[in-house]
Structures are given as C-alpha cells and as structure tokens.
Scaffold this motif. Sequence first.
Motif, PDB file in Angstrom:
ATOM      1  N   SER A 198       0.835  -1.199   0.000  1.00  0.00           N
ATOM      2  CA  SER A 198       0.000   0.000   0.000  1.00  0.00           C
ATOM      3  C   SER A 198       0.869   1.248   0.000  1.00  0.00           C
ATOM      4  CB  SER A 198      -0.915   0.007   1.223  1.00  0.00           C
ATOM      5  OG  SER A 198      -0.149   0.093   2.409  1.00  0.00           O
ATOM      6  N   CYS A 199       0.341   2.314  -0.523  1.00  0.00           N
ATOM      7  CA  CYS A 199       1.050   3.589  -0.598  1.00  0.00           C
ATOM      8  C   CYS A 199       0.325   4.620   0.267  1.00  0.00           C
ATOM      9  CB  CYS A 199       1.119   4.096  -2.046  1.00  0.00           C
ATOM     10  SG  CYS A 199       1.988   3.003  -3.171  1.00  0.00           S
ATOM     11  N   THR A 200       1.109   5.456   0.906  1.00  0.00           N
ATOM     12  CA  THR A 200       0.532   6.510   1.739  1.00  0.00           C
ATOM     13  C   THR A 200       0.040   7.646   0.848  1.00  0.00           C
ATOM     14  OG1 THR A 200       2.068   5.956   3.513  1.00  0.00           O
ATOM     15  CG2 THR A 200       0.963   8.094   3.641  1.00  0.00           C
ATOM     16  N   PRO A 201      -1.230   8.000   0.901  1.00  0.00           N
ATOM     17  CA  PRO A 201      -1.726   9.090   0.052  1.00  0.00           C
ATOM     18  C   PRO A 201      -1.201  10.443   0.510  1.00  0.00           C
ATOM     19  CG  PRO A 201      -3.440   8.354   1.545  1.00  0.00           C
ATOM     20  CD  PRO A 201      -2.294   7.417   1.723  1.00  0.00           C
ATOM     21  N   TYR A 202      -0.979  11.317  -0.435  1.00  0.00           N
ATOM     22  CA  TYR A 202      -0.529  12.668  -0.107  1.00  0.00           C
ATOM     23  C   TYR A 202      -1.123  13.634  -1.125  1.00  0.00           C
ATOM     24  CZ  TYR A 202       2.813  11.984  -3.937  1.00  0.00           C
ATOM     25  OH  TYR A 202       3.381  11.736  -5.167  1.00  0.00           O
ATOM     26  N   LEU A 203      -1.210  14.882  -0.734  1.00  0.00           N
ATOM     27  CA  LEU A 203      -1.787  15.918  -1.583  1.00  0.00           C
ATOM     28  C   LEU A 203      -0.692  16.605  -2.381  1.00  0.00           C
ATOM     29  CD1 LEU A 203      -4.325  17.548   0.901  1.00  0.00           C
ATOM     30  CD2 LEU A 203      -4.776  15.840  -0.860  1.00  0.00           C
ATOM     31  N   GLN A 204      -0.920  16.734  -3.669  1.00  0.00           N
ATOM     32  CA  GLN A 204       0.024  17.394  -4.559  1.00  0.00           C
ATOM     33  C   GLN A 204      -0.672  18.633  -5.131  1.00  0.00           C
ATOM     34  OE1 GLN A 204       1.641  14.902  -7.593  1.00  0.00           O
ATOM     35  NE2 GLN A 204       2.871  16.496  -8.522  1.00  0.00           N
ATOM     36  N   PHE A 205      -0.283  19.790  -4.606  1.00  0.00           N
ATOM     37  CA  PHE A 205      -0.947  21.021  -5.001  1.00  0.00           C
ATOM     38  C   PHE A 205      -0.402  21.583  -6.315  1.00  0.00           C
ATOM     39  CE2 PHE A 205      -1.351  20.741  -0.395  1.00  0.00           C
ATOM     40  CZ  PHE A 205      -2.709  20.930  -0.240  1.00  0.00           C
ATOM     41  N   GLY A 206       0.820  21.246  -6.670  1.00  0.00           N
ATOM     42  CA  GLY A 206       1.370  21.729  -7.928  1.00  0.00           C
ATOM     43  C   GLY A 206       0.883  20.907  -9.108  1.00  0.00           C
ATOM     44  N   LYS A 207       0.316  21.548 -10.103  1.00  0.00           N
ATOM     45  CA  LYS A 207      -0.203  20.831 -11.266  1.00  0.00           C
ATOM     46  C   LYS A 207       0.953  20.506 -12.209  1.00  0.00           C
ATOM     47  CE  LYS A 207      -4.063  22.287 -12.947  1.00  0.00           C
ATOM     48  NZ  LYS A 207      -5.071  23.076 -13.690  1.00  0.00           N
ATOM     49  N   GLN A 208       1.143  19.217 -12.460  1.00  0.00           N
ATOM     50  CA  GLN A 208       2.252  18.759 -13.295  1.00  0.00           C
ATOM     51  C   GLN A 208       1.822  18.468 -14.733  1.00  0.00           C
ATOM     52  OE1 GLN A 208       5.316  18.712 -12.084  1.00  0.00           O
ATOM     53  NE2 GLN A 208       4.611  19.299 -10.030  1.00  0.00           N
ATOM     54  N   PHE A 209       0.707  19.035 -15.143  1.00  0.00           N
ATOM     55  CA  PHE A 209       0.229  18.775 -16.497  1.00  0.00           C
ATOM     56  C   PHE A 209      -0.522  20.010 -16.995  1.00  0.00           C
ATOM     57  CE2 PHE A 209      -3.069  17.526 -13.590  1.00  0.00           C
ATOM     58  CZ  PHE A 209      -4.222  18.046 -14.145  1.00  0.00           C
ATOM     59  N   SER A 210      -0.773  20.042 -18.270  1.00  0.00           N
ATOM     60  CA  SER A 210      -1.543  21.122 -18.889  1.00  0.00           C
ATOM     61  C   SER A 210      -2.589  20.511 -19.816  1.00  0.00           C
ATOM     62  CB  SER A 210      -0.621  22.055 -19.688  1.00  0.00           C
ATOM     63  OG  SER A 210       0.043  21.339 -20.713  1.00  0.00           O
ATOM     64  N   VAL A 211      -3.713  21.213 -19.931  1.00  0.00           N
ATOM     65  CA  VAL A 211      -4.821  20.742 -20.752  1.00  0.00           C
ATOM     66  C   VAL A 211      -4.995  21.694 -21.927  1.00  0.00           C
ATOM     67  CG1 VAL A 211      -7.286  20.208 -20.807  1.00  0.00           C
ATOM     68  CG2 VAL A 211      -5.953  19.738 -18.738  1.00  0.00           C
ATOM     69  N   LYS A 212      -5.091  21.129 -23.112  1.00  0.00           N
ATOM     70  CA  LYS A 212      -5.273  21.932 -24.314  1.00  0.00           C
ATOM     71  C   LYS A 212      -6.400  21.345 -25.137  1.00  0.00           C
ATOM     72  CE  LYS A 212      -2.856  24.024 -28.206  1.00  0.00           C
ATOM     73  NZ  LYS A 212      -1.563  24.164 -28.912  1.00  0.00           N
ATOM     74  N   ILE A 213      -7.353  22.189 -25.502  1.00  0.00           N
ATOM     75  CA  ILE A 213      -8.502  21.769 -26.291  1.00  0.00           C
ATOM     76  C   ILE A 213      -8.425  22.453 -27.652  1.00  0.00           C
ATOM     77  CG2 ILE A 213     -11.020  21.739 -26.420  1.00  0.00           C
ATOM     78  CD1 ILE A 213     -11.102  21.872 -23.397  1.00  0.00           C
ATOM     79  N   GLY A 214      -8.426  21.684 -28.693  1.00  0.00           N
ATOM     80  CA  GLY A 214      -8.322  22.233 -30.028  1.00  0.00           C
ATOM     81  C   GLY A 214      -8.919  21.301 -31.065  1.00  0.00           C
ATOM     82  N   GLU A 215      -8.680  21.601 -32.309  1.00  0.00           N
ATOM     83  CA  GLU A 215      -9.158  20.750 -33.389  1.00  0.00           C
ATOM     84  C   GLU A 215      -8.358  19.450 -33.433  1.00  0.00           C
ATOM     85  OE1 GLU A 215     -11.796  21.285 -35.079  1.00  0.00           O
ATOM     86  OE2 GLU A 215     -12.161  23.290 -34.238  1.00  0.00           O
ATOM     87  N   ARG A 216      -8.932  18.428 -33.982  1.00  0.00           N
ATOM     88  CA  ARG A 216      -8.290  17.117 -33.980  1.00  0.00           C
ATOM     89  C   ARG A 216      -7.002  17.118 -34.786  1.00  0.00           C
ATOM     90  NH1 ARG A 216     -11.779  11.819 -35.231  1.00  0.00           N
ATOM     91  NH2 ARG A 216     -12.723  12.632 -33.295  1.00  0.00           N
ATOM     92  N   ASP A 217      -7.018  17.743 -35.945  1.00  0.00           N
ATOM     93  CA  ASP A 217      -5.808  17.747 -36.770  1.00  0.00           C
ATOM     94  C   ASP A 217      -4.684  18.526 -36.093  1.00  0.00           C
ATOM     95  OD1 ASP A 217      -7.244  16.320 -38.611  1.00  0.00           O
ATOM     96  OD2 ASP A 217      -7.799  18.089 -39.809  1.00  0.00           O
ATOM     97  N   GLU A 218      -5.019  19.644 -35.450  1.00  0.00           N
ATOM     98  CA  GLU A 218      -4.009  20.454 -34.770  1.00  0.00           C
ATOM     99  C   GLU A 218      -3.389  19.699 -33.594  1.00  0.00           C
ATOM    100  OE1 GLU A 218      -3.716  24.679 -32.309  1.00  0.00           O
ATOM    101  OE2 GLU A 218      -5.590  24.085 -33.292  1.00  0.00           O
ATOM    102  N   ILE A 219      -4.244  19.055 -32.825  1.00  0.00           N
ATOM    103  CA  ILE A 219      -3.745  18.312 -31.659  1.00  0.00           C
ATOM    104  C   ILE A 219      -2.918  17.121 -32.112  1.00  0.00           C
ATOM    105  CG2 ILE A 219      -4.453  16.981 -29.644  1.00  0.00           C
ATOM    106  CD1 ILE A 219      -4.835  19.948 -29.331  1.00  0.00           C
TER     107      ILE A 219
END
Length: 242
Positions: A198-219
Amino acid sequence: TKAILFTWRTKWNIKTPLKLGDREIKMCQQVKYLGVILDSKLSWRPHCQDRVRKATISLMQCRRAMGKSWGLKPRQALWIYTAIVRPILEYAAVVWINATNSSTLVAMLQKVQRLACITITSAFPSTPTAALEVLLQIPPIHIFLKGEAYMATYRLERGNMWTRRNYVGSRGRRLKSHVDMNNEGKVNIPLLSMPKDSCTPYLQFGKQFSVKIGERDEIQSEIEELGGGVIQCYTDGSHIDR
C-alpha cells in the motif's frame, strides 16, 4: 485539564501541587482520553467495565427486536452482534491488549459474547459458551481482540507510525508493554512480517500537467512532435464551456 500519576504504589503524595498559570491542576486516579480510560495502575479494569457496559446496553436495545419464536432471524442477529456490538468491545484494542492477560477481565468481556450467543440461538442458559461459539463460528473474545490488535500493529508499522520503546521499572528491570505483546504476533504469525504494497496518500498542489482543447488535426500534429507523455481524450464538446 487533569493530571494522573502512573504508579503501582498504593499511597503517594505530591507536596507541590501542579499549576497551569494560576489554576491548580487536579490529580485524579483515572482519565478518559479519546474514548480510552487510563487508570493510575494501567490495569485496564475501568476501561473494560466501561466497554462491557456500553456493549451490553447496545445488545439489550437490539434484543428487543428478537425473541425465541419471533423477530429477526439468527443470521441477522449475528450480523448485529458482529457489526454493532462487538466493535464496541474491540475499540482501541491495540492499546489495552494487555488486559487479555487477566482472566478476570477476559471473563468480564466474555459475558457479553455469551449473552449475544444465547440471544442469537435461543439456546438454554446452561449451554456451554464454547459450543455456541463453534456453532456461530465466532472466535473467543480474547483471541479476537488479539487478532484485531495484531492487524492494527501491522498497519501502523507499515505506515511508519509504530515505535518500539524500552520501559524500565524502579528496580531496573524492563517492563513489558503493549508494544511487546503486539510484537509477539510476528513470532507466532509469520504473515505479519511480510511487506505491504500500500502507498501513503498525499496531496500534490502543484499541477504537473496542462490541458489543451483544439481541433483534432491540430492536436494530432502536436502529439507527433512531442512524442510520448501525452494522453488523448475524445469528447462531444458538451462540457467545454464548464
């Protein structure tokens, strides 16, 4: 705030009273901390009496819903005991597990389980307790409490929250604590020495990812340039504005 002196002496006296500011702290023979009653000799008798009293009250309340020829079925009555009444007895057993070394305290706890077994089976009062426990597949209460204490020790130890300390008495002899008794389970039950995944849960406040929404061909072209580390999610767009 109360103060308690843990000692085996029957007579003791503190010449200088303890004070917190200008208020004197009252000395007492027992205190209740997080639902566990600690007495000055750590005999655990007051705590066991309190647990037995509360468990008996709960059992009597549930007993009103069952009789010898009416009411709840034995299967349902057994569930009430194991899910409602018995957890009252086992509360914080990892702390007061040494009480199971006293035959007097074990007999006190066993009375509740015997009363529950007779209530569930509607057996005669003279029926042996061991026979009722075998019939209902319930372990004796002292064995069950040891098992709960061992499992709690295992969880705490694997979470780096279990420490071993040496307690030395007035004559220089090492005293046996509840920590030692729980550690004895490792010798009798080798399974308790196995590692835990088992792993001890912890809170990670720093976002290590980015979300981008666009057209299918562009992405798709950006994914080919970036290579790995990209997760594609397809949606109908109904929640984009949210």
